[in-house]
Write an enzyme that holds these catalytic residues in place. Structure first.
Site, PDB file in Angstrom:
ATOM      1  N   ASP A  36      10.316  15.094 -28.002  1.00  0.00           N
ATOM      2  CA  ASP A  36      10.608  15.329 -26.589  1.00  0.00           C
ATOM      3  C   ASP A  36       9.351  14.979 -25.795  1.00  0.00           C
ATOM      4  O   ASP A  36       8.276  15.499 -26.071  1.00  0.00           O
ATOM      5  CB  ASP A  36      11.002  16.779 -26.349  1.00  0.00           C
ATOM      6  CG  ASP A  36      12.333  17.131 -26.996  1.00  0.00           C
ATOM      7  OD1 ASP A  36      13.187  16.246 -27.087  1.00  0.00           O
ATOM      8  OD2 ASP A  36      12.502  18.289 -27.407  1.00  0.00           O
ATOM      9  N   ASP A  50      18.515  13.143 -25.165  1.00  0.00           N
ATOM     10  CA  ASP A  50      19.044  14.414 -24.656  1.00  0.00           C
ATOM     11  C   ASP A  50      19.712  14.219 -23.297  1.00  0.00           C
ATOM     12  O   ASP A  50      20.779  14.781 -23.024  1.00  0.00           O
ATOM     13  CB  ASP A  50      17.927  15.453 -24.513  1.00  0.00           C
ATOM     14  CG  ASP A  50      17.290  15.835 -25.836  1.00  0.00           C
ATOM     15  OD1 ASP A  50      17.923  15.643 -26.885  1.00  0.00           O
ATOM     16  OD2 ASP A  50      16.145  16.318 -25.811  1.00  0.00           O
TER      17      ASP A  50
END
Length: 74
Positions: A36, A50
């Site tokens: 991330d 995502d």
């Protein structure tokens, strides 16, 4: 509709992106983690995959609601 087709493609593409990240990111098979890298400082950290999953799911929900309302009106 095209809206639901794009939503499905985004959902599948994002899911596959996260799976590929898990498969090939770690030292062992399936031992990796998803990276991330988008940090807005006021929202949880996330990545492009995502975002694609979330937006794809939202598009499918919106498409479903619009389609059902259109069928009810006709």
């Amino acid at each position: 509709t095209n809206f639901s087709l794009v939503g499905t493609a985004m959902l599948i593409g994002g899911a596959l992106g996260n799976v590929v990240d898990r498969l090939f990111r770690g030292e062992k098979w399936l031992a990796g983690s998803v990276i991330d890298f988008i940090d807005l400082q006021w929202f949880p950290v996330f990545n492009i995959a995502d975002s694609a999953v979330t937006l794809g799911a939202a598009m499918l929900i919106i498409s479903s609601v619009v389609t059902s309302r259109t069928k009810l009106q006709s």
